[in-house]
Design an enzyme around this catalytic site. Structure first.
Site: not given
Ligand code: ADP
Length: 160
Positions: A17, A41, A90, A128
């Site tokens: 990040h 969430k 990515r 993450s």
């Protein structure tokens, strides 16, 4: 002034990040990081914890601001008078998801564009979710996240 908005969960923020933030902050006048705080969430770190970690990580970058937001990202973008959303990619699997998300956001507000920045090859495998798992098994994550996140992971996993 060209303002760009970089939204994400940042749960936790990683060197991947940070690399995107550093590169984008050189291209735009102002970069707004938006930490998603979606009430439905489940996050590992609270919104405030994520805010504190990222704030420390970007302390040296003077055109970067950190925000918390629990609404639609396109609403944040128009509220701050921006027109561009930044997302990092990515692998190809990221692209599929990011591409769909960009179409959804375009449908919500056609004035707002999403741009993708490819990861630096050093951070290709940083995710993450994997970092949290590694940390749970006492794996060394110090090459993946800054010291502030290493400390926060340890504190969280030790229940302090
Ligand atoms: P979200 O839940 O919104 O996907 P993340 O915190 O996982 O939030 O990611 C925020 C953005 O940063 C996404 O666009 C993601 O693809 C990108 N990103 C995450 N890790 C990396 C990395 N290692 N290199 C480049 N981009 C990354």
């Amino acid at each position: 002034m060209q303002r760009i908005v970089y939204p994400g969960s940042f749960d936790p923020p990683t060197y991947g990040h940070l690399n995107i933030i550093q590169r984008a902050s050189r291209l735009f006048d102002m970069l707004e990081i938006v930490i998603a705080d979606n009430k439905r969430k489940k996050y590992f770190f609270t919104a405030d914890e994520r805010f504190e970690m990222i704030t420390e990580m970007v302390a040296g970058l003077h055109n970067v601001q950190v925000n918390l937001w629990n609404g639609l990202i396109v609403d944040f973008v128009s509220n701050v008078g921006a027109r561009v959303i930044l997302r990092g990619v990515r692998a190809l699997s990221d692209f599929e998801y990011e591409f769909e998300l960009s179409l959804i956001n375009k449908g919500l507000n056609p004035q707002i564009e999403t741009i993708f920045m490819p990861t630096d090859k050093k951070y290709f495998v940083l995710r993450s979710s994997a970092i949290k798992e590694l940390a749970m098994f006492n794996g060394d994550v110090s090459s993946m996240v800054p010291p502030v996140v290493v400390r926060a992971l340890k504190a969280k996993l030790n229940g302090s």
